[in-house]
Every structure is written in structure tokens, then in C-alpha cells.
Design a protein around this motif. Structure first.
Motif, mmCIF file in Angstrom:
data_model
loop_
_atom_site.group_PDB
_atom_site.id
_atom_site.type_symbol
_atom_site.label_atom_id
_atom_site.label_comp_id
_atom_site.label_asym_id
_atom_site.label_seq_id
_atom_site.Cartn_x
_atom_site.Cartn_y
_atom_site.Cartn_z
ATOM 1 N N ASN A 34 18.100 100.967 -20.132
ATOM 2 C CA ASN A 34 19.201 101.111 -21.087
ATOM 3 C C ASN A 34 19.298 102.541 -21.603
ATOM 4 O OD1 ASN A 34 20.319 98.559 -20.941
ATOM 5 N ND2 ASN A 34 18.963 97.732 -22.506
ATOM 6 N N HIS A 49 25.898 99.567 -16.667
ATOM 7 C CA HIS A 49 25.564 98.341 -17.398
ATOM 8 C C HIS A 49 26.192 97.129 -16.715
ATOM 9 C CE1 HIS A 49 23.369 99.755 -20.915
ATOM 10 N NE2 HIS A 49 24.236 100.748 -21.051
ATOM 11 N N ASN A 112 30.429 91.463 -19.869
ATOM 12 C CA ASN A 112 30.080 92.836 -19.512
ATOM 13 C C ASN A 112 30.142 93.085 -18.007
ATOM 14 O OD1 ASN A 112 28.666 95.497 -19.588
ATOM 15 N ND2 ASN A 112 26.982 94.284 -18.777
ATOM 16 N N LEU A 128 27.501 95.515 -26.308
ATOM 17 C CA LEU A 128 26.257 95.855 -25.616
ATOM 18 C C LEU A 128 25.113 96.060 -26.597
ATOM 19 C CD1 LEU A 128 27.276 98.230 -22.680
ATOM 20 C CD2 LEU A 128 26.565 95.841 -22.584
#
Length: 153
Positions: A34, A49, A112, A128
Motif C-alpha cells: 500500500n 490498487h 475498487n 481505500l
């Protein structure tokens, strides 16, 4: 080598390794991947992502489910052995992680993984960040489960 452990010992090792690898992947997502993705330009970060959500979203249900099933089998098969309570507690924590996944993380991930820079919602970063907070808690839960499995072994 596993053959010398007997069936229960083999189950213990396989379960512990499977859960340990899952912890490693999820820890890496939380604290390495991340951060790498967030350091990329905005469109690239969002695309990364989304791709990660598709890739890991396809794999992790089987990994979590398999880990839970093996832990339950271990708890039942080793019920009269030392550490059975630790294995049962670990299985309970894995249930918590699956419930968290289904109720909190999967709905966000399902959105997402379909986003592109052209059609992502205005609040994509907020979503997110919410996923990340839930994921950090889930990582803590599975680390606790893994620790109990190691201690029970």
C-alpha cells in the motif's frame, strides 16, 4: 520429513505454514504494498490498487477458507492433545477474520477492483483508507491466530 510426524503432526505443520504465509502476504499488503502504491502518481496508484484487488480478491477467499477449515480439522482431530484450546481459539479468530472480510472489506474491494481513472468515484481515496483501516485490524486478528497455532504446535 512430514511423514515422520504422523497425520496430526503433518496437519499441524501444513496448517501453521498456510496461515503463516497468509499472514505474510496480508502484512505485506498492509505495510509494504500500500505504501508503494500510494507513492505512485494518482492514476497509477489507483490502477495498482484495482489490479491488486482483482488479483488477491480472487485468491484470498480460498486461502482464508482453507486456513479456517484446516484449523477446525486440527482442533477436532487434536481435541485431547495439549494446545487444543489454543487451536480452537485460533480457529475462532479466523472466523472473525472471514466475517470481517465478507462484511467490511469485500464490499469495498468489489467496488475498487472495477474503478479506472475515468470512472472512479470522487471519494475513492476515502474508501481505500476505510478498507485499509479494516485491513489493519484483520491483519492483527490473523497474526493472533497464527501466534496461537504456533504456540499450540
Amino acid at each position: 520429513m512430514l511423514g515422520t510426524l504422523g497425520p496430526l503432526g503433518t496437519l499441524e505443520v501444513v496448517t501453521t505454514v498456510l496461515v503463516g504465509l497468509m499472514v505474510g502476504v496480508e502484512f505485506s499488503v498492509a505495510f509494504v504494498m500500500n505504501r508503494i502504491l500510494d507513492a505512485l502518481p494518482e492514476d497509477s496508484a489507483q490502477l495498482g490498487h484495482a489490479h491488486g484487488g482483482r488479483m488477491l480478491g480472487a485468491l484470498m477467499p480460498y486461502w482464508y477458507g482453507g486456513s479456517l477449515v484446516l484449523s477446525v480439522i486440527w482442533a477436532v482431530a487434536g481435541w485431547h492433545h495439549p494446545g487444543a484450546g489454543l487451536v480452537l481459539t485460533a480457529a475462532g479468530l479466523l472466523v472473525v477474520s472471514v466475517v470481517m472480510s465478507v462484511l467490511l472489506l469485500v464490499p469495498i474491494n468489489n467496488r475498487n477492483k472495477t474503478w479506472t481513472p475515468e470512472d472512479r468515484p470522487a471519494d475513492w481515496k476515502r474508501q481505500l483508507h476505510r478498507w485499509r483501516r479494516y485491513h489493519h485490524v484483520r491483519v492483527g486478528v490473523i497474526i493472533a491466530a497464527f501466534t496461537l497455532l504456533v504456540a499450540a504446535r
